[in-house]
Design an enzyme around this catalytic site. Structure first.
Site, PDB file in Angstrom:
ATOM      1  N   ARG A 156     -63.681  17.332 -77.839  1.00  0.00           N
ATOM      2  CA  ARG A 156     -63.089  16.861 -78.680  1.00  0.00           C
ATOM      3  C   ARG A 156     -62.135  18.223 -79.269  1.00  0.00           C
ATOM      4  O   ARG A 156     -60.894  17.697 -79.487  1.00  0.00           O
ATOM      5  CB  ARG A 156     -63.861  16.725 -80.206  1.00  0.00           C
ATOM      6  CG  ARG A 156     -63.208  16.504 -81.247  1.00  0.00           C
ATOM      7  CD  ARG A 156     -64.192  16.130 -82.560  1.00  0.00           C
ATOM      8  NE  ARG A 156     -65.227  17.056 -82.726  1.00  0.00           N
ATOM      9  CZ  ARG A 156     -65.933  17.162 -83.522  1.00  0.00           C
ATOM     10  NH1 ARG A 156     -66.013  16.205 -84.588  1.00  0.00           N
ATOM     11  NH2 ARG A 156     -67.224  17.926 -83.757  1.00  0.00           N
ATOM     12  N   TYR A 209     -66.614  28.300 -86.778  1.00  0.00           N
ATOM     13  CA  TYR A 209     -67.985  28.512 -86.761  1.00  0.00           C
ATOM     14  C   TYR A 209     -68.057  29.658 -85.345  1.00  0.00           C
ATOM     15  O   TYR A 209     -67.302  29.466 -84.480  1.00  0.00           O
ATOM     16  CB  TYR A 209     -68.795  27.273 -86.131  1.00  0.00           C
ATOM     17  CG  TYR A 209     -69.298  26.417 -87.418  1.00  0.00           C
ATOM     18  CD1 TYR A 209     -69.259  26.874 -88.910  1.00  0.00           C
ATOM     19  CD2 TYR A 209     -69.805  25.230 -86.991  1.00  0.00           C
ATOM     20  CE1 TYR A 209     -69.660  25.931 -89.670  1.00  0.00           C
ATOM     21  CE2 TYR A 209     -70.274  24.337 -88.093  1.00  0.00           C
ATOM     22  CZ  TYR A 209     -70.353  24.857 -89.306  1.00  0.00           C
ATOM     23  OH  TYR A 209     -70.782  23.876 -90.270  1.00  0.00           O
ATOM     24  N   GLU A 328     -78.270  14.775 -93.331  1.00  0.00           N
ATOM     25  CA  GLU A 328     -76.843  15.046 -93.411  1.00  0.00           C
ATOM     26  C   GLU A 328     -76.425  13.690 -94.304  1.00  0.00           C
ATOM     27  O   GLU A 328     -76.842  12.811 -94.079  1.00  0.00           O
ATOM     28  CB  GLU A 328     -76.246  14.926 -91.855  1.00  0.00           C
ATOM     29  CG  GLU A 328     -74.579  15.182 -92.000  1.00  0.00           C
ATOM     30  CD  GLU A 328     -74.108  15.474 -90.645  1.00  0.00           C
ATOM     31  OE1 GLU A 328     -74.624  16.155 -89.819  1.00  0.00           O
ATOM     32  OE2 GLU A 328     -73.103  14.475 -90.453  1.00  0.00           O
TER      33      GLU A 328
HETATM   34  C1  3EB Z   1     -72.011  20.783 -90.133  1.00  0.00           C
HETATM   35  O1  3EB Z   1     -71.727  20.995 -91.328  1.00  0.00           O
HETATM   36  C2  3EB Z   1     -73.029  19.636 -90.071  1.00  0.00           C
HETATM   37  O2  3EB Z   1     -69.126  17.644 -85.613  1.00  0.00           O
HETATM   38  O3  3EB Z   1     -67.938  16.025 -86.388  1.00  0.00           O
HETATM   39  C3  3EB Z   1     -71.275  17.483 -90.221  1.00  0.00           C
HETATM   40  C4  3EB Z   1     -69.889  16.898 -90.106  1.00  0.00           C
HETATM   41  C5  3EB Z   1     -71.655  18.049 -88.806  1.00  0.00           C
HETATM   42  C6  3EB Z   1     -69.102  16.471 -88.919  1.00  0.00           C
HETATM   43  C7  3EB Z   1     -69.015  16.655 -86.624  1.00  0.00           C
HETATM   44  C8  3EB Z   1     -70.740  17.757 -87.673  1.00  0.00           C
HETATM   45  C9  3EB Z   1     -69.577  16.822 -87.642  1.00  0.00           C
HETATM   46  O4  3EB Z   1     -71.660  21.347 -89.200  1.00  0.00           O
HETATM   47  C10 3EB Z   1     -72.843  18.980 -88.924  1.00  0.00           C
END
Ligand code: 3EB
Length: 335
Positions: A156, A209, A328
């Protein structure tokens, strides 16, 4: 492929609704079924039917354009092949891509993202404001030992980089796992260009991240807000018990309260900024729960926190992209 030129729904947006009363889901562009069946795409009555494999739930989601005048009818144009398809109304498009399961996911994910983004560009629906990603066996390793979620994130991110998307232009998203299947991706986009991507001051942006969460960071904003002919719509990304970049998982109660605070903090930040509306009402939530036995507690807490009826806050039993997380939650708010 040519899209309708008639802007019969100018400055409208697609929102989800749930349940079975057909009158409240008039003229959807797409119907998504989350049920115990293989992933599939088909055209039914001119709209797209997308099935996402979800063993332990049976939820039907209707994607309809919002307008001030709900009696308005509109023309639709659609195209559905075996693994991809779209349905559009001249202002809004719903587009989907199903990736068959395979031992390694990054190249096929990159291809699917490039295909979907280029499709929206070709048809003129260039403002992609919300994306969903459903990944089979999300927390298991691929053939090279890399977790399938991280494998997907790599592809992605490569697609967005190749198409010159700056991180701040990435829209809100959801990343969720189901027990089987490859990957099902769908997005909503429109012709009216403006969208505001919003971050959460309690979390670092997902696209920043650190590498301990995978070779390429997840590509999404915490929320995206768009203006419509019926006020603003705020699309909140899948939100979990994460502060800065770390998961907080002392207890289920802590995961619930941190997740609620994360969503509330996004809204609080908007309310404090004079550029944006003061009040936001919850239109719908989608609550993803890893362990079925936690569903009642989690769904009661979110219905209470966001003053939302159970029928507008369906629960899906699903895997979360970090194996330590139990829930989530995503949602749509209106001003
Ligand atoms: C997070 O906050 C939790 O990879 O598209 C939340 C929303 C999360 C979207 C994505 C992943 C995604 O990291 C995980």
């Amino acid at each position: 492929m040519t899209a309708l030129n008639i802007r019969n729904y100018q400055n409208s947006a697609l929102i989800p609704s749930y349940g079975h009363t057909s009158c409240t889901h008039k003229n959807p562009l797409a119907i998504v079924k989350y049920c115990n069946a293989p992933p599939s795409l088909s055209l039914v009555n001119g709209n797209m039917n997308l099935t996402i494999p979800c063993n332990a739930s049976d939820i039907t989601e209707y994607w309809c354009p919002i307008t001030k005048n709900s009696a308005m009818t509109f023309q639709k144009e659609s195209y559905v092949a075996e693994n991809n398809g779209w349905c559009a109304d001249g202002e809004n498009i719903f587009a989907a891509y199903i990736i068959p399961d395979q031992p390694e996911l990054s190249l096929s994910s990159e291809h699917a993202y490039k295909y979907l983004i280029e499709l929206t560009q070709k048809l003129g629906y260039t403002n992609i404001y919300r994306i969903w990603n459903y990944i089979g066996r999300i927390n298991t390793p691929n053939i090279n030992g890399l977790e399938r979620y991280r494998d997907f994130c790599t592809g992605r991110a490569n697609a967005f980089e190749a198409l010159n998307y700056a991180p701040s232009t990435l829209p809100a998203a959801t990343g969720i796992g189901f027990h089987d299947g490859g990957i099902a991706i769908f997005l909503i986009a429109r012709k009216t260009p403006e969208a505001i991507n919003i971050e959460n001051s309690l979390q670092i942006p997902a696209y920043q991240y650190p590498q301990c969460y995978g070779p390429k960071s997840p590509s999404f904003a915490r929320a995206t807000m768009i203006d419509t002919q019926d006020g603003q719509r705020l699309y909140i990304s899948g939100t979990a018990s994460i502060r800065q970049h770390a998961s907080l998982t002392d207890s289920l109660e802590q995961q619930i309260s941190i997740t609620i605070e994360n969503i509330q903090n996004i809204i609080k930040t908007l309310r404090a900024d004079s550029k944006y509306p003061k009040e936001y009402l919850c239109d719908s939530l989608k609550i993803y729960v890893r362990h079925e036995q936690d569903a009642a507690l989690i769904s009661a807490a979110f219905q209470d926190a966001f003053n939302i009826a159970a029928k507008n806050a369906p629960v899906l039993i699903a895997d979360i992209c970090r194996s330590e997380l139990s829930l989530e939650v995503e949602g749509v708010f209106r001003s």
